[in-house]
Design an enzyme around this catalytic site. Structure first.
Site, PDB file in Angstrom:
ATOM      1  N   ASP A  57      30.302   0.924  29.684  1.00 38.12           N
ATOM      2  CA  ASP A  57      28.983   1.100  30.302  1.00 38.12           C
ATOM      3  C   ASP A  57      27.920   0.312  29.550  1.00 38.12           C
ATOM      4  O   ASP A  57      26.872   0.824  29.206  1.00 38.12           O
ATOM      5  CB  ASP A  57      28.625   2.583  30.376  1.00 38.12           C
ATOM      6  CG  ASP A  57      27.457   2.819  31.337  1.00 38.12           C
ATOM      7  OD1 ASP A  57      27.205   1.947  32.193  1.00 38.12           O
ATOM      8  OD2 ASP A  57      26.791   3.860  31.231  1.00 38.12           O
ATOM      9  N   GLY A  83      12.891  10.851  26.380  1.00 38.30           N
ATOM     10  CA  GLY A  83      13.329  10.466  27.711  1.00 38.30           C
ATOM     11  C   GLY A  83      14.211  11.532  28.298  1.00 38.30           C
ATOM     12  O   GLY A  83      14.532  12.526  27.647  1.00 38.30           O
ATOM     13  N   PRO A 127      17.621  16.089  28.277  1.00 40.43           N
ATOM     14  CA  PRO A 127      16.555  15.316  27.636  1.00 40.43           C
ATOM     15  C   PRO A 127      16.936  14.830  26.230  1.00 40.43           C
ATOM     16  O   PRO A 127      17.868  15.337  25.631  1.00 40.43           O
ATOM     17  CB  PRO A 127      15.418  16.320  27.550  1.00 40.43           C
ATOM     18  CG  PRO A 127      16.091  17.651  27.513  1.00 40.43           C
ATOM     19  CD  PRO A 127      17.401  17.522  28.240  1.00 40.43           C
ATOM     20  N   VAL A 128      16.188  13.842  25.757  1.00 38.85           N
ATOM     21  CA  VAL A 128      16.355  13.331  24.401  1.00 38.85           C
ATOM     22  C   VAL A 128      15.040  13.518  23.656  1.00 38.85           C
ATOM     23  O   VAL A 128      13.977  13.194  24.177  1.00 38.85           O
ATOM     24  CB  VAL A 128      16.733  11.836  24.430  1.00 38.85           C
ATOM     25  CG1 VAL A 128      16.933  11.314  23.024  1.00 38.85           C
ATOM     26  CG2 VAL A 128      17.974  11.620  25.265  1.00 38.85           C
TER      27      VAL A 128
END
Ligand SMILES: *[C@@H]1O[C@H](CO)[C@@H](O)[C@H](O)[C@H]1NC(C)=O
Ligand SMILES: *[C@@H]1O[C@H](CO)[C@@H](O)[C@H](O)[C@H]1NC(C)=O
Ligand SMILES: *[C@@H]1O[C@H](CO)[C@@H](O)[C@H](O)[C@H]1NC(C)=O
Ligand SMILES: *[C@@H]1O[C@H](CO)[C@@H](O)[C@H](O)[C@H]1NC(C)=O
Ligand SMILES: *[C@@H]1O[C@H](CO)[C@@H](O)[C@H](O)[C@H]1NC(C)=O
Ligand SMILES: *[C@@H]1O[C@H](CO)[C@@H](O)[C@H](O)[C@H]1NC(C)=O
Ligand SMILES: *[C@@H]1O[C@H](CO)[C@@H](O)[C@H](O)[C@H]1NC(C)=O
Ligand SMILES: *[C@@H]1O[C@H](CO)[C@@H](O)[C@H](O)[C@H]1NC(C)=O
Ligand SMILES: *[C@@H]1O[C@H](CO)[C@@H](O)[C@H](O)[C@H]1NC(C)=O
Length: 844
Positions: free
Chosen positions: A651, A533, A539-540
């Site tokens: 969060d 993702g 990005p990951v």
């Protein structure tokens, strides 16, 4: 004959009785048989408000009105324009059911003026200071004084405006302190395109304006930071009505806003010692607050003398008058805009116009609002020669101006940034100052680097850094990492101090440091097929280490300076935590420009991929959902209470909950988490972070966060899991409700079934699901004190016997217009600073 005289004798006797009973006596209701006669009064149940006869200071006229505790704090007057000249007045219910004020001659001085009432009515004074006329048999409300506000704005009152009909409910001032008749000042909403703003008018002339509402505050109103007020709310009900109201926490004394006869809006609160309403804040603090005092294209600053100055690129229209401090002429442009010349002269080759930035100002009047991103906002304005200025803020979106720029005020802090269009030649002057700034920055950086060097040397010499020789190569890297953390830590806000302190406790040496090459191999050189993702900061990737262990690698974009603080924060926080419901950090990598975090890999990705995806929704049956809710609660409790540190996540949202093979939830993304030191319970922050839809009211309004703000987010999450709908994109066109509003209405109407996701519903679970929703409602209460803590939540979830308190209305039940017109991307940008997360996997 005998009968009628008998009857009239009786009625006289009856009236006499009543008269004797009523004189100077306080009663609780006015009915057709029970009236008040000067100086009698009607009391609210709690005795704090009184309705009755009074005379203003220095006046012998008698008026009928409502006051709080003492006659020096009048909040409402009935016969403001028709005073009684003597003390023979009576307040009663007339034959047609209206509440009336009669003078000694039984003439109607004032009436509630309903045309079609029934004759059975009762007037009462509520504990909130609202005089209501009720239908006696059914108890329905026919009329209330809150609908006819006077000069005082009370909790629960609404100032409204209908954008279509122009109808409005406004406050009007007293003529002077001894005369409550309609004065020259009024306050109400005005119509501006897609913006909500309050104006004080002097007759019909604007006298003061609040600046546009950004969803949380009025941007030009520095007094709105009142700590006693729980939240001001501007709501657009979708039918063209906009209204504002506010609430005050239960344990705080009365707070009111009053428009005085000089046209000042004043916040007052009840001082128990002095026994009177005390002024706490005033809307007009200086001359600069007077509407348009400096004329067009000028800004006003109360810190400067003279207070008015032309905007850069502009000069006084009439220098002589201007120097005499007659600002009315305003300022004009020094150099014609290029776009204006192009219209004149097509062969021109001059450079394009640009924008000059004015920082922290009350933006001018006559803005046009639209939901555009900052870039589009700027380019749209640049393209169109009639666009003179623009401004962008997440809560409003794009604002642009076409005519004269009027009523700009320079603030010391707060306000918005305004970009004013000027000719290219004016921009050149800017370049020189940029050079100066650049030089300063370079010198500053040199100093910081030197300091950092010495700090590192000290760190390297400290006992903690003296490592075993066998770890020599690792040590080098660790020191490098340590330097990095120190460097990031020295910038930013004052809280970085505490983070640095905790950092020195974190044994970074114990944290696994990965080689860049090793990660490159594991992720096939960060191949796009391995990408899980894309977060806002990078990005990951999925990776496989040589020992076949799956990992997730979050790689900070090289260009993203913004994510450094969050990166560091996450390492510090998560390093110290271990719990089955928290994601585990395996290590990190800091090499040159590269910063990466390495996590255990979660095959089932994030919760939002299941809950909000209709095709996967079925995979999570009730029992699993319950386990997920319970697991999140336990993870949170560990953060709040059980770990050695006290941590507020800040969060919490579905995309930050990851699921392992067995669909156990793991809380992730600690980029925004805060560590609490000592025993403090709440902290205040200027920078509100988090995600729209999950932020608690006190955090959004005042920047106050505590574990109860996490509880709020948890409540939203729980309701999302049960309903399968997203709070942030839930849309109910008819009533403009949020998900929280929707569940509340269904709950009140006993129709909770329609809230539950049909995929999971099974009558045998009904009791448990409803209990869960009940707990969810308790978690999203408006006031933090009304929300349970996580320990209580877990006990409620796990013990059916425990009795739950009834919920009251949750926070944020109505969709605030401006927030909803923001594009989703926009709202995300504003509220979620951290998007570097391995959870941003599902396409938004
Ligand atoms: C008045 O209001 C306060 C809270 O504002 C409350 O504690 C008190 O009971 C009320 N009644 C009287 C008579 O003071
Ligand atoms: C009432 O009259 C006195 C004397 O004329 C004056 O000093 C005072 O300010 C007046 N008070 C009000 C509220 O007008
Ligand atoms: C009552 O209503 C009538 C007509 O609707 C209006 O003329 C009159 O001014 C009203 N009186 C008051 C006191 O509002
Ligand atoms: C009076 O009439 C208005 C509109 O004509 C209506 O909305 C209101 O409900 C009526 N009130 C009563 C008590 O009948
Ligand atoms: C309000 O307007 C009137 C004239 O319309 C003016 O005389 C008066 O000074 C104004 N008041 C203030 C406080 O500006
Ligand atoms: C202020 O200047 C304007 C022209 O800019 C003029 O019309 C006006 O009369 C001046 N007012 C005073 C009080 O001098
Ligand atoms: C054309 O240029 C002249 C002088 O530079 C200026 O006064 C005039 O306003 C311009 N016309 C337009 C339509 O911009
Ligand atoms: C356009 O500008 C040029 C030079 O600036 C000038 O010579 C020419 O006369 C202008 N044309 C018009 C139509 O104004
Ligand atoms: C420029 O802006 C004005 C005012 O907002 C608008 O009426 C006009 O259509 C715009 N022109 C273009 C070309 O977009």
């Amino acid at each position: 004959m005998g009968f009628s005289s008998c009857a009239s004798l009786f009625s006289v006797l009856f009236l006499l009785c009543c008269y004797l009973l009523q004189v100077g006596i306080a009663i609780e209701a006015i009915t057709s048989s029970q009236f008040i006669k000067d100086p009698g009064t009607l009391l609210s149940k709690d005795g704090n408000f009184t309705f009755g006869f009074f005379s203003p200071k220095n006046s012998t006229n008698r008026y009928v009105g409502i006051w709080w505790k003492s006659q020096s704090s009048i909040i409402w007057v009935a016969n403001r324009n028709k005073p009684l000249s003597d003390s023979n007045g009576i307040v009663t219910i007339s034959e047609d059911g209206n509440l009336v004020v009669l003078n000694g001659q039984k003439q109607v001085i004032w009436s509630s003026n309903l045309s079609n009432t029934t004759s059975h009515t009762t007037a009462q004074l509520s504990d909130y200071g609202n005089l209501v006329l009720l239908e006696s048999t059914v108890g329905s409300m026919l009329w209330q004084s809150f609908q006819k506000p006077f000069d005082t704005f009370l909790p629960g009152m609404k100032l409204t405006r209908n954008k279509r009909t122009g109808e409005k409910v406004q406050l009007t001032s007293w003529k002077n302190p001894s005369d409550p008749s309609v004065g020259s000042f009024s306050i109400s909403f005005i119509d501006r395109i897609n913006l909500h703003e309050l104006f004080i008018f002097n007759e019909t002339q604007p006298y003061w304006r609040s600046g546009p509402w950004d969803g949380v505050v009025f941007t030009g109103m520095q007094m709105m930071t009142n700590p006693y007020i729980n939240g001001n709310h501007v709501v657009d009900d979708g039918e063209g009505n906009i209204y504002i109201y506010y609430t005050v926490p239960k344990d705080i004394s009365l707070v009111v806003y009053n428009l005085n006869s000089q046209g000042q809006l004043i916040a007052k609160w009840w001082d128990y010692e002095k026994k009177e309403l005390q002024i706490i804040q005033t809307s007009q603090l200086s001359e600069c607050d007077i509407y348009g005092i400096c004329g067009a294209f000028a800004s006003c600053s109360s810190l400067k003398l003279p207070i008015c100055s032309c905007l850069r690129g502009f000069e006084p229209r009439n220098k002589q008058e201007w120097n005499r401090h007659n600002w009315t002429g305003g300022c004009v442009r020094r150099i014609l805009l290029q776009c204006e010349r192009v219209n004149n002269n097509t062969t021109s080759t001059k450079k394009e116009d640009g924008f000059l930035k004015l920082k922290m100002v009350k933006v001018p009047d006559f803005a046009q609002g639209s939901a555009l991103t900052p870039d589009i906002c700027r380019s749209r304005c640049l393209e169109n020669c009639s666009c003179i200025a623009y401004s962008h803020t997440a809560g409003i979106g794009c604002m642009s101006w076409t005519g004269n720029l009027i009523d700009i005020q320079q603030f010391k802090n707060g306000g918005l940034d305004l970009y004013v269009r000027v000719a290219y030649a004016e921009l050149d002057k800017e370049r020189n100052t940029t050079i100066i700034i650049t030089t300063t920055v370079i010198i500053g950086t040199l100093i910081i680097v030197t300091c950092a060097y010495f700090m590192c040397r000290r760190a390297a010499n400290s006992p903690e850094a003296k490592l075993k020789p066998s770890l020599k190569s690792k040590r080098k890297k660790n020191i490098k990492a340590f330097q990095f953390f120190n460097k990031v830590g020295t910038s930013e806000d004052n809280t970085s101090d505490s983070i640095i302190r905790t950092l020195s406790q974190v044994k970074l040496q114990e944290l696994l440091l990965f080689d860049f090459e090793r990660l490159a191999i594991a992720t096939n050189n960060f191949h796009s097929s391995n990408k899980l993702g894309q977060g806002g900061f990078g990005p990951v990737y999925k990776g496989k280490l040589q020992d076949n262990q799956d990992i997730a690698v979050k790689r900070l974009s090289r260009s993203s300076g913004q994510g450094l603080e969050e990166f560091k924060n996450e390492v510090v926080v998560i390093c110290k935590l271990q719990h089955r419901n928290l994601i585990r950090l395996l290590g990190c990598c800091v090499e040159g420009e590269e910063k990466m975090l390495i996590y255990e890999y979660m095959p089932n990705k994030s919760l939002d991929a299941f809950v909000f995806d209709p095709s996967k929704n079925k995979l999570l049956e009730w029992r699993t959902r319950y386990n997920i809710i319970d697991g999140i609660a336990r993870g949170l409790l560990y953060l709040h209470r059980d770990s050695k540190l006290r941590i507020i996540h800040r969060d919490l949202k579905t995309s930050n909950i990851l699921l392992d093979e067995e669909l156990n939830p793991k809380i992730s993304d600690f980029g925004m988490a805060r560590i609490f030191e000592g025993r403090e319970d709440t902290e205040n922050t200027i920078r509100v972070v988090g995600t729209y839809g999950y932020i608690s009211p006190e955090y959004a309004m005042q920047g106050l966060f505590s574990e109860k703000s996490d509880v709020f987010s948890f409540g939203v999450l729980l309701l999302e899991i049960i309903s399968g709908r997203r709070n942030s994109s839930f849309y109910d066109n008819e009533h403009a409700l949020t998900l929280l509003g929707f569940v509340w209405i269904q709950w009140k109407e006993g129709n909770i079934l329609s809230f539950i996701n049909t995929e999971i519903y099974d009558p045998s679970h009904h009791k448990y699901v409803v209990r869960c929703i009940h707990i969810g409602l308790l978690c999203v209460q408006e006031l933090a004190v009304d929300r349970p803590n996580m320990a209580a939540v877990i006990s409620m979830l796990n013990s059916e016997a425990e009795l739950l308190p009834p919920p009251s209305q949750p926070a944020f039940i109505l969709r605030q217009n401006m927030l909803s017109t923001m594009s989703h991307e926009e709202s995300h940008r504003r509220y979620s600073i951290n998007s570097v997360s391995i959870t941003d996997i599902s396409g938004r």
